[in-house]
Design a protein around this motif. Structure first.
Motif, PDB file in Angstrom:
ATOM      1  N   GLU A  59       0.826  -1.202   0.000  1.00 21.95           N
ATOM      2  CA  GLU A  59       0.000   0.000   0.000  1.00 21.95           C
ATOM      3  C   GLU A  59       0.871   1.267   0.000  1.00 21.95           C
ATOM      4  O   GLU A  59       0.614   2.219  -0.734  1.00 21.95           O
ATOM      5  CB  GLU A  59      -0.898  -0.014   1.245  1.00 21.95           C
ATOM      6  CG  GLU A  59      -2.027   0.965   1.198  1.00 21.95           C
ATOM      7  CD  GLU A  59      -2.963   0.749   2.371  1.00 21.95           C
ATOM      8  OE1 GLU A  59      -3.055   1.672   3.202  1.00 21.95           O
ATOM      9  OE2 GLU A  59      -3.570  -0.330   2.454  1.00 21.95           O
ATOM     10  N   LEU A  60       1.931   1.259   0.807  1.00 22.67           N
ATOM     11  CA  LEU A  60       2.830   2.412   0.872  1.00 22.67           C
ATOM     12  C   LEU A  60       3.604   2.595  -0.428  1.00 22.67           C
ATOM     13  O   LEU A  60       3.863   3.723  -0.856  1.00 22.67           O
ATOM     14  CB  LEU A  60       3.798   2.276   2.047  1.00 22.67           C
ATOM     15  CG  LEU A  60       3.195   2.433   3.436  1.00 22.67           C
ATOM     16  CD1 LEU A  60       4.216   2.036   4.505  1.00 22.67           C
ATOM     17  CD2 LEU A  60       2.703   3.847   3.656  1.00 22.67           C
ATOM     18  N   LYS A  61       3.973   1.492  -1.054  1.00 17.67           N
ATOM     19  CA  LYS A  61       4.738   1.553  -2.302  1.00 17.67           C
ATOM     20  C   LYS A  61       3.939   2.285  -3.388  1.00 17.67           C
ATOM     21  O   LYS A  61       4.505   3.042  -4.166  1.00 17.67           O
ATOM     22  CB  LYS A  61       5.064   0.131  -2.774  1.00 17.67           C
ATOM     23  CG  LYS A  61       6.473  -0.056  -3.210  1.00 17.67           C
ATOM     24  CD  LYS A  61       6.722  -1.482  -3.603  1.00 17.67           C
ATOM     25  CE  LYS A  61       8.058  -1.901  -3.055  1.00 17.67           C
ATOM     26  NZ  LYS A  61       8.421  -3.240  -3.407  1.00 17.67           N
ATOM     27  N   SER A  62       2.646   2.030  -3.413  1.00 15.69           N
ATOM     28  CA  SER A  62       1.820   2.661  -4.436  1.00 15.69           C
ATOM     29  C   SER A  62       1.735   4.172  -4.222  1.00 15.69           C
ATOM     30  O   SER A  62       1.407   4.904  -5.143  1.00 15.69           O
ATOM     31  CB  SER A  62       0.424   2.045  -4.456  1.00 15.69           C
ATOM     32  OG  SER A  62      -0.265   2.350  -3.259  1.00 15.69           O
ATOM     33  N   ASN A  63       2.047   4.648  -3.000  1.00 17.39           N
ATOM     34  CA  ASN A  63       2.027   6.086  -2.710  1.00 17.39           C
ATOM     35  C   ASN A  63       3.436   6.663  -2.587  1.00 17.39           C
ATOM     36  O   ASN A  63       3.599   7.797  -2.162  1.00 17.39           O
ATOM     37  CB  ASN A  63       1.243   6.361  -1.425  1.00 17.39           C
ATOM     38  CG  ASN A  63      -0.226   6.051  -1.596  1.00 17.39           C
ATOM     39  OD1 ASN A  63      -0.823   6.404  -2.608  1.00 17.39           O
ATOM     40  ND2 ASN A  63      -0.802   5.370  -0.638  1.00 17.39           N
ATOM     41  N   ASP A  64       4.456   5.861  -2.906  1.00 18.83           N
ATOM     42  CA  ASP A  64       5.861   6.283  -2.922  1.00 18.83           C
ATOM     43  C   ASP A  64       6.350   6.810  -1.569  1.00 18.83           C
ATOM     44  O   ASP A  64       6.901   7.902  -1.474  1.00 18.83           O
ATOM     45  CB  ASP A  64       6.104   7.316  -4.032  1.00 18.83           C
ATOM     46  CG  ASP A  64       7.594   7.440  -4.353  1.00 18.83           C
ATOM     47  OD1 ASP A  64       8.327   6.434  -4.178  1.00 18.83           O
ATOM     48  OD2 ASP A  64       8.022   8.532  -4.747  1.00 18.83           O
ATOM     49  N   PHE A  65       6.159   6.033  -0.536  1.00 19.37           N
ATOM     50  CA  PHE A  65       6.677   6.344   0.796  1.00 19.37           C
ATOM     51  C   PHE A  65       7.915   5.491   1.057  1.00 19.37           C
ATOM     52  O   PHE A  65       7.963   4.694   1.974  1.00 19.37           O
ATOM     53  CB  PHE A  65       5.617   6.046   1.872  1.00 19.37           C
ATOM     54  CG  PHE A  65       4.461   6.984   1.871  1.00 19.37           C
ATOM     55  CD1 PHE A  65       4.596   8.271   2.388  1.00 19.37           C
ATOM     56  CD2 PHE A  65       3.225   6.590   1.374  1.00 19.37           C
ATOM     57  CE1 PHE A  65       3.520   9.133   2.407  1.00 19.37           C
ATOM     58  CE2 PHE A  65       2.145   7.458   1.386  1.00 19.37           C
ATOM     59  CZ  PHE A  65       2.291   8.739   1.899  1.00 19.37           C
ATOM     60  N   LYS A  66       8.963   5.690   0.243  1.00 18.48           N
ATOM     61  CA  LYS A  66      10.112   4.795   0.318  1.00 18.48           C
ATOM     62  C   LYS A  66      10.848   4.883   1.653  1.00 18.48           C
ATOM     63  O   LYS A  66      11.390   3.896   2.119  1.00 18.48           O
ATOM     64  CB  LYS A  66      11.057   4.993  -0.854  1.00 18.48           C
ATOM     65  CG  LYS A  66      11.795   6.288  -0.897  1.00 18.48           C
ATOM     66  CD  LYS A  66      12.701   6.342  -2.114  1.00 18.48           C
ATOM     67  CE  LYS A  66      13.351   7.708  -2.190  1.00 18.48           C
ATOM     68  NZ  LYS A  66      14.089   7.887  -3.410  1.00 18.48           N
TER      69      LYS A  66
END
Length: 188
Positions: A59-66
């Motif tokens: 879920e975080l990857k899809s929002n670019d929270f690397k």
């Protein structure tokens, strides 16, 4: 436990196999649940949390929270190190062997000392991926003598459902790893 068959993979895992007396009675489900050492229960909970971690990462990857993903991965690595240490305290060198294959219904290992078919055993399986350990009972169903080593095959007799799921996940992981390696070898 039902007599379902699952595929097995050839892979080495550390396993403790403790032979039990001929007159030993496999405990009831309730007694079994009560005797499982705490680190094995914690390991099972950690594996459940890993699934939630994987969902959160996606879920975080899809929002670019690397950076958040990196933090989660670091925390997960720390917890897995702690878990590995806790579980290593449960490994008894007197009963330690390496599996030659394992799956969700059985495993095999080599030993200098054989066991009789039908022999009941207490088992501790230490998984690499997912990082977990499984406490269960089994019964020897096959022995193959080859020179001075015996290959002993054990079918699980009393195993929690969530631990069987972990074994399925571990076997699938090893199978995927093997398939990726074959694919890389073909590309060369």
């Amino acid at each position: 436990m039902s007599d379902q068959e699952y595929f097995t993979v050839h892979h080495q895992l550390t396993v403790n196999v403790e032979p039990l007396a001929d007159d030993f009675s496999i405990p009831s489900i309730e007694e079994f649940q009560d005797e499982i050492p705490a680190p094995f229960l914690v390991a099972s909970e950690f594996s459940s949390l890993d699934q939630l971690n994987d969902a959160a990462r996606a879920e975080l990857k899809s929002n670019d929270f690397k950076h958040v993903i990196q933090l989660l991965d670091t925390q997960n690595s720390k917890l897995n190190l702690l878990l590995t240490f806790m579980l290593s305290q449960q490994d008894n060198p007197d009963f330690r062997h390496q599996t030659t294959s394992f799956g969700a219904s059985q495993f095999s290992y080599k030993s200098a000392q054989g066991l009789e078919q039908g022999q009941k055993v207490r088992v501790k399986l230490f998984l690499d991926h997912p990082a977990a350990a499984i406490y269960c009972y089994g019964i020897v169903f096959d022995t193959q003598v080859d020179k001075d080593e015996t290959t002993i095959s054990v079918k699980y007799d009393l195993l929690r459902d969530q631990d069987q799921d972990l074994l399925i996940k571990a076997a699938l992981y090893q199978q995927q790893k093997l398939l990726r390696q074959r694919s890389l070898n073909r590309e060369k």
